[in-house]
Scaffold this motif. Structure first.
Motif, PDB file in Angstrom:
ATOM      1  N   MET A   1       0.814  -1.194   0.000  1.00 11.85           N
ATOM      2  CA  MET A   1       0.000   0.000   0.000  1.00 11.85           C
ATOM      3  C   MET A   1       0.860   1.261   0.000  1.00 11.85           C
ATOM      4  N   LEU A   2       1.862   1.275   0.856  1.00 12.10           N
ATOM      5  CA  LEU A   2       2.774   2.416   0.909  1.00 12.10           C
ATOM      6  C   LEU A   2       3.520   2.555  -0.416  1.00 12.10           C
ATOM      7  N   ASN A   3       3.851   1.428  -1.023  1.00 10.45           N
ATOM      8  CA  ASN A   3       4.535   1.422  -2.303  1.00 10.45           C
ATOM      9  C   ASN A   3       3.642   2.019  -3.397  1.00 10.45           C
ATOM     10  N   GLU A   4       2.355   1.706  -3.354  1.00 15.68           N
ATOM     11  CA  GLU A   4       1.405   2.248  -4.338  1.00 15.68           C
ATOM     12  C   GLU A   4       1.252   3.757  -4.182  1.00 15.68           C
ATOM     13  N   ILE A   5       1.210   4.226  -2.939  1.00 14.20           N
ATOM     14  CA  ILE A   5       1.100   5.660  -2.672  1.00 14.20           C
ATOM     15  C   ILE A   5       2.345   6.378  -3.207  1.00 14.20           C
ATOM     16  N   HIS A   6       3.487   5.764  -2.981  1.00 14.59           N
ATOM     17  CA  HIS A   6       4.737   6.349  -3.465  1.00 14.59           C
ATOM     18  C   HIS A   6       4.734   6.390  -4.999  1.00 14.59           C
ATOM     19  N   GLU A   7       4.258   5.315  -5.627  1.00 14.91           N
ATOM     20  CA  GLU A   7       4.215   5.260  -7.085  1.00 14.91           C
ATOM     21  C   GLU A   7       3.251   6.308  -7.641  1.00 14.91           C
ATOM     22  N   VAL A   8       2.078   6.481  -7.008  1.00 11.67           N
ATOM     23  CA  VAL A   8       1.110   7.483  -7.454  1.00 11.67           C
ATOM     24  C   VAL A   8       1.712   8.883  -7.327  1.00 11.67           C
ATOM     25  N   ALA A   9       2.381   9.148  -6.220  1.00 18.91           N
ATOM     26  CA  ALA A   9       3.012  10.448  -6.017  1.00 18.91           C
ATOM     27  C   ALA A   9       4.074  10.687  -7.091  1.00 18.91           C
ATOM     28  N   HIS A  10       4.843   9.645  -7.386  1.00 21.25           N
ATOM     29  CA  HIS A  10       5.874   9.760  -8.417  1.00 21.25           C
ATOM     30  C   HIS A  10       5.235  10.030  -9.783  1.00 21.25           C
ATOM     31  N   LEU A  11       4.170   9.327 -10.111  1.00 31.14           N
ATOM     32  CA  LEU A  11       3.493   9.525 -11.396  1.00 31.14           C
ATOM     33  C   LEU A  11       2.855  10.911 -11.482  1.00 31.14           C
ATOM     34  N   MET A  12       2.305  11.394 -10.379  1.00 30.96           N
ATOM     35  CA  MET A  12       1.711  12.730 -10.375  1.00 30.96           C
ATOM     36  C   MET A  12       2.788  13.794 -10.596  1.00 30.96           C
ATOM     37  N   ALA A  13       3.948  13.591  -9.983  1.00 31.66           N
ATOM     38  CA  ALA A  13       5.057  14.526 -10.181  1.00 31.66           C
ATOM     39  C   ALA A  13       5.513  14.478 -11.649  1.00 31.66           C
ATOM     40  N   ARG A  14       5.539  13.263 -12.199  1.00 31.97           N
ATOM     41  CA  ARG A  14       5.941  13.122 -13.606  1.00 31.97           C
ATOM     42  C   ARG A  14       4.938  13.814 -14.532  1.00 31.97           C
ATOM     43  N   VAL A  15       3.632  13.683 -14.248  1.00 34.66           N
ATOM     44  CA  VAL A  15       2.591  14.341 -15.038  1.00 34.66           C
ATOM     45  C   VAL A  15       2.763  15.852 -14.950  1.00 34.66           C
ATOM     46  N   LYS A  16       3.042  16.352 -13.758  1.00 35.24           N
ATOM     47  CA  LYS A  16       3.248  17.795 -13.572  1.00 35.24           C
ATOM     48  C   LYS A  16       4.441  18.271 -14.396  1.00 35.24           C
ATOM     49  N   THR A  17       5.517  17.511 -14.378  1.00 33.00           N
ATOM     50  CA  THR A  17       6.704  17.863 -15.157  1.00 33.00           C
ATOM     51  C   THR A  17       6.379  17.883 -16.650  1.00 33.00           C
ATOM     52  N   LEU A  18       5.656  16.886 -17.106  1.00 36.81           N
ATOM     53  CA  LEU A  18       5.287  16.821 -18.522  1.00 36.81           C
ATOM     54  C   LEU A  18       4.350  17.959 -18.905  1.00 36.81           C
ATOM     55  N   GLU A  19       3.414  18.304 -18.033  1.00 39.66           N
ATOM     56  CA  GLU A  19       2.518  19.428 -18.305  1.00 39.66           C
ATOM     57  C   GLU A  19       3.302  20.731 -18.423  1.00 39.66           C
ATOM     58  N   ASP A  20       4.281  20.912 -17.540  1.00 37.06           N
ATOM     59  CA  ASP A  20       5.125  22.109 -17.607  1.00 37.06           C
ATOM     60  C   ASP A  20       5.921  22.144 -18.914  1.00 37.06           C
ATOM     61  N   THR A  21       6.409  20.993 -19.324  1.00 39.44           N
ATOM     62  CA  THR A  21       7.156  20.907 -20.576  1.00 39.44           C
ATOM     63  C   THR A  21       6.262  21.266 -21.756  1.00 39.44           C
ATOM     64  N   VAL A  22       5.041  20.732 -21.768  1.00 33.89           N
ATOM     65  CA  VAL A  22       4.097  21.029 -22.842  1.00 33.89           C
ATOM     66  C   VAL A  22       3.785  22.520 -22.871  1.00 33.89           C
ATOM     67  N   ARG A  23       3.563  23.123 -21.720  1.00 34.65           N
ATOM     68  CA  ARG A  23       3.283  24.556 -21.638  1.00 34.65           C
ATOM     69  C   ARG A  23       4.456  25.359 -22.196  1.00 34.65           C
ATOM     70  N   SER A  24       5.653  24.960 -21.824  1.00 31.98           N
ATOM     71  CA  SER A  24       6.850  25.646 -22.308  1.00 31.98           C
ATOM     72  C   SER A  24       6.986  25.498 -23.826  1.00 31.98           C
ATOM     73  N   LEU A  25       6.691  24.313 -24.337  1.00 27.74           N
ATOM     74  CA  LEU A  25       6.777  24.092 -25.777  1.00 27.74           C
ATOM     75  C   LEU A  25       5.739  24.923 -26.529  1.00 27.74           C
ATOM     76  N   ARG A  26       4.566  25.088 -25.948  1.00 27.01           N
ATOM     77  CA  ARG A  26       3.535  25.910 -26.587  1.00 27.01           C
ATOM     78  C   ARG A  26       3.994  27.361 -26.689  1.00 27.01           C
ATOM     79  N   VAL A  27       4.586  27.863 -25.617  1.00 27.99           N
ATOM     80  CA  VAL A  27       5.094  29.239 -25.637  1.00 27.99           C
ATOM     81  C   VAL A  27       6.205  29.366 -26.682  1.00 27.99           C
ATOM     82  N   SER A  28       7.102  28.393 -26.695  1.00 31.96           N
ATOM     83  CA  SER A  28       8.200  28.430 -27.668  1.00 31.96           C
ATOM     84  C   SER A  28       7.656  28.393 -29.085  1.00 31.96           C
ATOM     85  N   ARG A  29       6.634  27.599 -29.312  1.00 34.23           N
ATOM     86  CA  ARG A  29       6.046  27.503 -30.652  1.00 34.23           C
ATOM     87  C   ARG A  29       5.433  28.840 -31.061  1.00 34.23           C
ATOM     88  N   ARG A  30       4.721  29.490 -30.136  1.00 34.47           N
ATOM     89  CA  ARG A  30       4.129  30.800 -30.452  1.00 34.47           C
ATOM     90  C   ARG A  30       5.209  31.819 -30.784  1.00 34.47           C
TER      91      ARG A  30
END
Length: 88
Positions: A1-30
């Protein structure tokens, strides 16, 4: 259970990083698209200027050639006055 919570937290952080990257790429494209549009406008303006200059130079060259032709005709008439009155 603790391992799953850690994995979810890691995946959420990864999603946040990817969202930031996408936002940055959109600005760069504009920014890139704006730069390309400005360059295209500048290029079109330069082409218009060069076309106008080319037209003016052609006109001036025609006028100059016409003056030279007229001057040559006058000079030929002065060198050979007999040909101007119809005699050979």
């Amino acid at each position: 259970m603790l391992n799953e919570i850690h994995e979810v937290a890691h995946l959420m952080a990864r999603v946040k990083t990817l969202e930031d990257t996408v936002r940055s790429l959109r600005v760069s494209r504009r920014v890139l698209m704006n730069l390309m549009a400005e360059r295209e406008r500048s290029h079109e303006g330069r082409i218009r200027d060069l076309e106008r200059k080319n037209k003016r130079l052609r006109r001036d060259n025609r006028r100059y050639a016409q003056r030279m032709l007229e001057q040559n005709i006058r000079l030929m008439g002065m060198e050979n006055p007999a040909s101007s009155d119809g005699r050979r």
